[in-house]
Design a protein around this motif. Sequence first.
Motif, PDB file in Angstrom:
ATOM      1  N   ALA A  68       0.826  -1.211   0.000  1.00  0.00           N
ATOM      2  CA  ALA A  68       0.000   0.000   0.000  1.00  0.00           C
ATOM      3  C   ALA A  68       0.858   1.257   0.000  1.00  0.00           C
ATOM      4  CB  ALA A  68      -0.941  -0.001   1.203  1.00  0.00           C
ATOM      5  N   PRO A  97       0.288   1.667  -4.262  1.00  0.00           N
ATOM      6  CA  PRO A  97      -1.145   1.680  -3.946  1.00  0.00           C
ATOM      7  C   PRO A  97      -2.035   1.338  -5.137  1.00  0.00           C
ATOM      8  CG  PRO A  97      -0.247   3.912  -4.001  1.00  0.00           C
ATOM      9  CD  PRO A  97       0.910   2.982  -4.044  1.00  0.00           C
ATOM     10  N   ALA A 124      -7.074   2.215  -6.573  1.00  0.00           N
ATOM     11  CA  ALA A 124      -5.919   2.241  -5.671  1.00  0.00           C
ATOM     12  C   ALA A 124      -6.408   2.014  -4.243  1.00  0.00           C
ATOM     13  CB  ALA A 124      -5.170   3.572  -5.765  1.00  0.00           C
ATOM     14  N   TRP A 126      -5.002   2.974  -0.322  1.00  0.00           N
ATOM     15  CA  TRP A 126      -4.013   3.776   0.418  1.00  0.00           C
ATOM     16  C   TRP A 126      -3.974   3.348   1.874  1.00  0.00           C
ATOM     17  CZ3 TRP A 126      -1.403   6.929  -2.869  1.00  0.00           C
ATOM     18  CH2 TRP A 126      -2.013   7.200  -4.100  1.00  0.00           C
ATOM     19  N   GLU A 136      -9.869   3.777  -3.285  1.00  0.00           N
ATOM     20  CA  GLU A 136     -10.170   4.854  -4.230  1.00  0.00           C
ATOM     21  C   GLU A 136     -10.775   4.293  -5.506  1.00  0.00           C
ATOM     22  OE1 GLU A 136      -7.909   8.290  -6.917  1.00  0.00           O
ATOM     23  OE2 GLU A 136      -6.796   7.168  -5.401  1.00  0.00           O
ATOM     24  N   TYR A 192     -13.792   7.813  -2.302  1.00  0.00           N
ATOM     25  CA  TYR A 192     -13.052   6.975  -1.366  1.00  0.00           C
ATOM     26  C   TYR A 192     -13.981   6.335  -0.342  1.00  0.00           C
ATOM     27  CZ  TYR A 192      -9.327   9.833  -3.315  1.00  0.00           C
ATOM     28  OH  TYR A 192      -8.475  10.469  -4.179  1.00  0.00           O
ATOM     29  N   THR A 233      -3.835  10.161   4.478  1.00  0.00           N
ATOM     30  CA  THR A 233      -3.653   9.867   3.056  1.00  0.00           C
ATOM     31  C   THR A 233      -3.573  11.097   2.163  1.00  0.00           C
ATOM     32  OG1 THR A 233      -6.055   9.718   2.747  1.00  0.00           O
ATOM     33  CG2 THR A 233      -4.884   7.670   3.295  1.00  0.00           C
ATOM     34  N   LYS A 250      -6.081  12.727   1.162  1.00  0.00           N
ATOM     35  CA  LYS A 250      -7.230  12.691   0.268  1.00  0.00           C
ATOM     36  C   LYS A 250      -8.319  13.598   0.837  1.00  0.00           C
ATOM     37  CE  LYS A 250      -4.899   9.720  -1.985  1.00  0.00           C
ATOM     38  NZ  LYS A 250      -4.124  10.178  -3.164  1.00  0.00           N
TER      39      LYS A 250
END
Length: 239
Positions: free
Chosen positions: A105, A109, A124, A126, A146, A151, A192, A194
């Motif tokens: 990861a 990822p 992906a 993460w 993702e 997500y 992450t 994100k």
Amino acid sequence: MANDALKTKIQSMTKLAAQRVAESPYWFDINHKRRYVRVNGKSYRAVSLDPANPCGSLIRDGKKVSGNKTLKLALLDAADPQCENHVPKNKKPEHRIQAVLIWTALTDPQGLPRAIGIADRFDAIWFVADEVKMDKIRADLIMLGESQGRYVPIFIELKYKRETQVGEQVKNASEMARTIEAEFCQFLSAATKKPAEAIEMTKPLLIAIWGKSDRERPEAQAMRDRYGLLTIHHEELNL
């Protein structure tokens, strides 16, 4: 753990995770030693991902390296050539799988979904955290999947042998996170980088990775149905 206590812990971990990402893009594979810096409740800790010591402690001068309040000290521990791998006594096979999942990861990822057989679900996966204790529950792995810019949290429980209670364990971990949904979403985002607004907390994926059985037992299917659990056999992993 009362809701307020869990909220406080996750908020603390969010700050640590954000600092780890912001201040050091090199908090894993330190000196090419397969080590990374784990975020605990109030501290950082250098941890091994080496196959000889998967998710294990580091040893310096005969003593286990403990946690640190600062990221800088934890990174120095991880980079210290005097720190050696601690030879684990229990040698749990699931720790090896856990270490490889974390390593993949962190380093690939986009390749992890294919490696665990769920490339049809995610672009992906993460890494967020491992060994996260929430009251009497300990989440083995928490990741973020993702797909097309959206997500979802992924909760993974690892077992070497097939145990039907694994469904309840991973479900309880996800439900504990939902009790502090806003704070946990910020934690996932901080770990992450994100966007929190793109994380769908209501649609977690629950995964159990366990050994393959010679025959499918009815209770295993009932567990999957009851908890919405995805089960993956060790033999199906391509890591």
